[in-house]
Design an enzyme around this catalytic site. Sequence first.
Site, mmCIF file in Angstrom:
data_model
loop_
_atom_site.group_PDB
_atom_site.id
_atom_site.type_symbol
_atom_site.label_atom_id
_atom_site.label_comp_id
_atom_site.label_asym_id
_atom_site.label_seq_id
_atom_site.Cartn_x
_atom_site.Cartn_y
_atom_site.Cartn_z
ATOM 1 N N ASP A 1 -44.157 17.801 59.462
ATOM 2 C CA ASP A 1 -42.903 18.283 59.644
ATOM 3 C C ASP A 1 -41.907 17.347 60.419
ATOM 4 O OD1 ASP A 1 -40.866 20.567 59.916
ATOM 5 O OD2 ASP A 1 -41.334 20.595 61.938
ATOM 6 N N SER A 2 -40.550 17.572 60.727
ATOM 7 C CA SER A 2 -39.688 16.592 61.173
ATOM 8 C C SER A 2 -40.153 16.789 62.786
ATOM 9 C CB SER A 2 -38.235 17.085 61.295
ATOM 10 O OG SER A 2 -38.091 18.234 61.729
ATOM 11 N N CYS B 1 -42.537 22.033 56.166
ATOM 12 C CA CYS B 1 -41.121 21.951 56.518
ATOM 13 C C CYS B 1 -40.435 22.298 55.349
ATOM 14 C CB CYS B 1 -40.663 20.521 56.902
ATOM 15 S SG CYS B 1 -39.095 20.051 56.973
ATOM 16 N N GLU C 1 -37.299 22.096 69.944
ATOM 17 C CA GLU C 1 -37.899 20.949 70.217
ATOM 18 C C GLU C 1 -37.936 20.761 71.731
ATOM 19 O OE1 GLU C 1 -39.351 18.433 68.503
ATOM 20 O OE2 GLU C 1 -39.299 19.720 66.592
ATOM 21 N N CYS D 1 -36.907 28.092 58.020
ATOM 22 C CA CYS D 1 -37.331 26.862 58.772
ATOM 23 C C CYS D 1 -38.349 27.039 59.630
ATOM 24 C CB CYS D 1 -36.037 26.467 59.424
ATOM 25 S SG CYS D 1 -36.315 25.059 60.518
ATOM 26 N N HIS E 1 -39.464 25.934 62.200
ATOM 27 C CA HIS E 1 -39.145 25.994 63.830
ATOM 28 C C HIS E 1 -38.538 27.371 64.235
ATOM 29 C CE1 HIS E 1 -38.655 21.622 63.566
ATOM 30 N NE2 HIS E 1 -38.537 21.578 64.911
#
Length: 278
Positions: free
Chosen positions: A6-7, A69, A147, A179, A181
């Site tokens: 993932d990012s 992701c 994050e 998403c 996240h």
Amino acid sequence: MIGVFDSGVGGLSVLREIWAQLPDEDTLYFADTAHCPYGSRSADEIRALSVRIADFLIRRGAKVIVVACNTASAAALHHLRERFAVPIVGMEPAVKPAAERTRAGKVGVIATEVTFQGELFARLLQRYANGVDVLTRACPGLVQQVEAGKLDDPETDRLLRLYLQPMVDAGIDSLVLGCTHYPFLRDAIARVVGPNVDILDPAPAVARQTARVLEQHGLRAQTHGPARRLFYTSGDLRAFEAIAGRLLGVPVRAAFAAEIAENAEGTISDGDAEARGD
Ligand code: DGL
């Protein structure tokens, strides 16, 4: 090993499901924190990053790649499948189950702009959204809040109200977390949308699909020793270990992936570049 990327820390919402459903499989997680968020990059950039990361994971023994992701799946899934021989499991917003479940005929989807622009999402709408109103909303800023570990935070709540209240007012009864996240904001999201809106997280379905793909290819783990759980990041090592440990509820030790970080803009200090052993 099952390679997952993932990012940043978002894909950990998928990794924890893979751990729950496939506890004897070794996993190798890659957080491309140096290039996070992907949502503000071009599809071409995301494709190039995804290829480098998939290659990195395969060289370290990944027998399957899980693109944990939605943004990278939208931009790069097709490309990755053409390029690599290992099976690639991708993600898409859970429009199908939401459309099947809605009683109001109105569902909301939150994701990045890149996810909405991709062909995958257009096809999803065409196939499954017949007769159902699908309200979409990109949510800049939320990925950065996760994050930073700001799950329970006034600014996070403000952004969620800004993005979600119009959907609630429009009468949605299902909300798709498009998403990876966002599942970490589930409690905060539930506070905004209230008890009458179902919140859909595709992570359990992605883990089931990973298990199916391993079976189909004869790739299930043969040994039953304790599974290895490895982590790499292209960003700040200590920061990643801290937030990943908190989100997963277990201590996390990671290694720094200098070769993926090197072209990143931003500041990667030399001290970060000491990769620690796997
Ligand atoms: N977790 C991501 C997704 O599922 C990444 C979003 C981002 O980096 O902007 O789309």
